[in-house]
Design a protein around this motif. Sequence first.
Motif, PDB file in Angstrom:
ATOM      1  N   UNK B 498       0.691  -1.457  -0.100  1.00  0.00           N
ATOM      2  CA  UNK B 498      -0.011   0.059  -0.148  1.00  0.00           C
ATOM      3  C   UNK B 498       0.883   1.317  -0.187  1.00  0.00           C
ATOM      4  N   UNK B 499       0.452   2.202  -0.549  1.00  0.00           N
ATOM      5  CA  UNK B 499       0.991   3.659  -0.668  1.00  0.00           C
ATOM      6  C   UNK B 499      -0.054   4.736  -0.546  1.00  0.00           C
ATOM      7  N   UNK B 500       0.514   5.807  -0.433  1.00  0.00           N
ATOM      8  CA  UNK B 500      -0.321   7.137  -0.531  1.00  0.00           C
ATOM      9  C   UNK B 500       0.462   8.008  -1.582  1.00  0.00           C
ATOM     10  N   UNK B 501      -0.431   8.909  -1.953  1.00  0.00           N
ATOM     11  CA  UNK B 501       0.286   9.806  -3.230  1.00  0.00           C
ATOM     12  C   UNK B 501       1.432  10.612  -2.941  1.00  0.00           C
ATOM     13  N   UNK B 502       1.688  10.687  -1.556  1.00  0.00           N
ATOM     14  CA  UNK B 502       2.870  11.610  -1.328  1.00  0.00           C
ATOM     15  C   UNK B 502       4.034  10.819  -1.060  1.00  0.00           C
ATOM     16  N   UNK B 503       3.946   9.625  -1.118  1.00  0.00           N
ATOM     17  CA  UNK B 503       5.186   8.625  -0.635  1.00  0.00           C
ATOM     18  C   UNK B 503       6.313   8.432  -1.845  1.00  0.00           C
ATOM     19  N   UNK B 504       6.884   9.463  -2.337  1.00  0.00           N
ATOM     20  CA  UNK B 504       7.683   9.311  -3.673  1.00  0.00           C
ATOM     21  C   UNK B 504       8.922   8.429  -2.905  1.00  0.00           C
ATOM     22  N   UNK B 505       9.321   8.423  -1.906  1.00  0.00           N
ATOM     23  CA  UNK B 505      10.437   7.628  -1.347  1.00  0.00           C
ATOM     24  C   UNK B 505       9.996   6.222  -1.048  1.00  0.00           C
ATOM     25  N   UNK B 506       8.766   6.044  -0.713  1.00  0.00           N
ATOM     26  CA  UNK B 506       8.250   4.880  -0.342  1.00  0.00           C
ATOM     27  C   UNK B 506       7.963   3.857  -1.511  1.00  0.00           C
ATOM     28  N   UNK B 507       7.735   4.832  -2.721  1.00  0.00           N
ATOM     29  CA  UNK B 507       7.386   4.127  -3.980  1.00  0.00           C
ATOM     30  C   UNK B 507       8.795   3.530  -4.235  1.00  0.00           C
ATOM     31  N   UNK B 508       9.847   4.417  -4.274  1.00  0.00           N
ATOM     32  CA  UNK B 508      11.367   4.104  -4.644  1.00  0.00           C
ATOM     33  C   UNK B 508      11.763   2.770  -3.917  1.00  0.00           C
ATOM     34  N   UNK B 509      11.415   2.871  -2.649  1.00  0.00           N
ATOM     35  CA  UNK B 509      11.880   2.016  -1.796  1.00  0.00           C
ATOM     36  C   UNK B 509      11.342   0.563  -1.957  1.00  0.00           C
ATOM     37  N   UNK B 510       9.904   0.754  -2.145  1.00  0.00           N
ATOM     38  CA  UNK B 510       9.103  -0.579  -2.531  1.00  0.00           C
ATOM     39  C   UNK B 510       9.799  -1.169  -3.852  1.00  0.00           C
ATOM     40  N   UNK B 511       9.787  -0.285  -4.859  1.00  0.00           N
ATOM     41  CA  UNK B 511      10.274  -1.004  -6.264  1.00  0.00           C
ATOM     42  C   UNK B 511      11.742  -1.611  -6.127  1.00  0.00           C
ATOM     43  N   UNK B 512      12.560  -0.828  -5.532  1.00  0.00           N
ATOM     44  CA  UNK B 512      13.853  -1.206  -5.408  1.00  0.00           C
ATOM     45  C   UNK B 512      13.904  -2.572  -4.458  1.00  0.00           C
ATOM     46  N   UNK B 513      13.306  -2.345  -3.353  1.00  0.00           N
ATOM     47  CA  UNK B 513      13.077  -3.710  -2.660  1.00  0.00           C
ATOM     48  C   UNK B 513      12.770  -4.909  -3.303  1.00  0.00           C
ATOM     49  N   UNK B 514      11.638  -4.579  -4.234  1.00  0.00           N
ATOM     50  CA  UNK B 514      11.075  -6.019  -4.849  1.00  0.00           C
ATOM     51  C   UNK B 514      12.132  -6.141  -5.884  1.00  0.00           C
ATOM     52  N   UNK B 515      12.811  -5.431  -6.468  1.00  0.00           N
ATOM     53  CA  UNK B 515      13.880  -5.787  -7.286  1.00  0.00           C
ATOM     54  C   UNK B 515      14.779  -6.594  -6.911  1.00  0.00           C
TER      55      UNK B 515
END
Lengths: 232, 526
Positions: B498-515
């Motif tokens: 889950x994410x919120x629209x202001x979580x730019x860092x959260x998105x990057x962390x999620x994507x990089x972590x998943x990678x």
Amino acid sequence: MSDKIDMDLLDHDCFKSWPYSQNFCITCGMCSSSCPVSGVDGFDPRKLVRMVSLGLNEEIVESKWPWICTMCAKCESVCPMEIDIASLVRNVRSLRDRDEVPGILHKGLAMALKTGNNLGLPKDDFQFILEDVGEEIAEEPGFEEFQVPVDKEGANILTTIHNKLVNTHTDDLKHWWKIFYAAKEDWTVPSDNWEGTNWGLFTGDDDAMKIMAGRIIQNMEKLKIPNLLWPE
Amino acid sequence: METSSVKKTLVIGSGSCAITAAQEINDNNCDIIMAVGQKKADTSFPLDDKKIAQEILFDARIVSCDGCFGDFDVVIDASGKRIKRNVASITIAEENRREPNYNLLDLTPSSSTISLTEVMGNKGDSIFFKGGKTVFMTSLVRESNPVILKGVMTAALLLASDYGQNVYILTGNLKVGDDHLEALYRETRKKGVIYIKLANGIPDITQDKKGKTTLLYHDDILHQQCKLTPDTTIVDETILPSDYLDDLSRVLRLHRDSEGFLQADNVHRIPVLTNRRGIFAAGPSRGVFSVADHLEDAKTVASMAVRYVKAGIPEPETWAEIERGGCVRCLTCYRVCPYRAVSLNSKPFISPQACEGCGLCMAECPNRVITMKGFDTDDMLDSVNEKPAGKGTEDFSPFIIAFCCSRSAKRAGELSKDMGLSLPDELKIIEVPCAGSISFNMIYSALKKGADGILVLTCHEGNCHSEVGNTYAHSRATIISHRLQNMGIEKERVTINTLASNMGKGFADTAEGFQAVIKELGPIGL
């Protein structure tokens, strides 16, 4: 305090007339957290205010807490309900029988009321000490002309003296005096009722406080001095 | 924009909130119907005041409601007579009921133990004597609110000043966040009302045969046990939805919050929206209690209602459509749609005005006969380049497809790019209107495209505009994970977050972590 407080036996109105707004207390605890002696002997300013609000009159008079308070009034400055906590503490002090007032405060005050100073130091001894210290100053280079003016009529400043300065800390008299001399100030000390401390203030005794302060004013009126320097 | 031919607005309720809303709508020259629950004789309602409404129905209950935003067909039972009306919007501002909190405190009501409402009513006479001791118990087991506290303090002030009583208020908290409450608090203090805060739990209470209480409690400030035996004990009340509100939620198919008020605990509904476009919940009906809030809500609702009559219903941008030939009337879409946009004519029909374009129906339709303008799964995935064949493991850069909810993850992804954060090289973002529109099919298609890993990114729990979209997405992703596992594929390859629209860092962390996880697992090898 006893094991259980029976609210039914308390008179919550007994301190209602006190003008310190203690009933507005919202128990936020700002006083307790700002107090420099909070915790000493379990001292808790917030609890003390509550005891007054609820009318626990015996307990607050017997408690040590009002005497641990330094009267710094930090509590008053942070209280969001503007309760005059330090003034309230002083009023609690006044509730004690005078011979139950702790330590030397009562004896010292009684002596001051009788003799004009807490030590009961006779006038001759007092003047001797002043002259002695004055001579020591005159031995220092630059202060050869120094003299202690006592009871000088028409001087500009009358100054009081803390009793310890003519007892155990006579050297500390020199600081003020040297400044007066260097500034060419027209100053004097009274030979009677020179006591600077006012333990009527400390012990919540308004009458004694007024007497002590009144004597200093009398000195000023008698010697026709317009300004008072009261370091206490 | 088509101006609606429907000119009327319906307001349900009779309290200050409903009346203010009605008056405001009326002031704007819009026709309004009020449906009042009480009988004509039972209410102090200003009966003939045309300043409030053109038509006032008494003893009224909504029986049914068809149609949608801008065109509701409502059937109202008014004193036994069935009345049909056509309205552009519906506002519910129905008053609440109050339940005394005897149960919460294990107290039995008696002449000495009464509730707050009774103080001002008939039973109050028994405590209106000079002197004596009264204890109010409020906000002890359950948090109270400023409206209740106002009632408590007003009653306490009356007893302390006019009747010279010793009054105590035992409370867990003091909620003075409403007009003039702090001033009222000071008034009570001046009159000698004593407040006792019990931060943890309730006092030890025993009641004698006459119902009089003895209270033993720990004073948190004195750090002492205290005993109090009042002549009268007054308990506060919890404000709850009325039975009629329960009915309305059923008839109108409205979501409710945990206490039963007609507005889900969902940030997207604030201030006066419900899950249905054109149906508003205001003031008491949505669980706000203070008079100031009621007036605020009334004005908000009125301005919206007036706008929809005068300027018409906004032209829908996108909506779902059912291909009639393929529809078998399973009614899945009808049941799933959070916005109740599906109406049942001879065949189910989705109203463009009510549809919010979330796509849940598309994903759930078993025959896959629902389409949405601007949202074509096949198109979307066609645009994804298939993974070039022959990528070895030494330099493995996982091909990741991320399905991103338009309201949260998609925006977070854009933010992460703006912030210049590092993202996986082979990340493909596919935007969906709501995570609930991500069907099983879409995820399978993504796997067919050669994705080594699939991310499903939704709004946080409780924040889904469609209320249940993220819940559907989570359950589908979990099911697919397990199916993959059964097929011998690592279940981590489909991961949901889950994410919120202001979580730019959260998105990057999620994507990089998943990678990183997928790198460990290696290429999917399908």
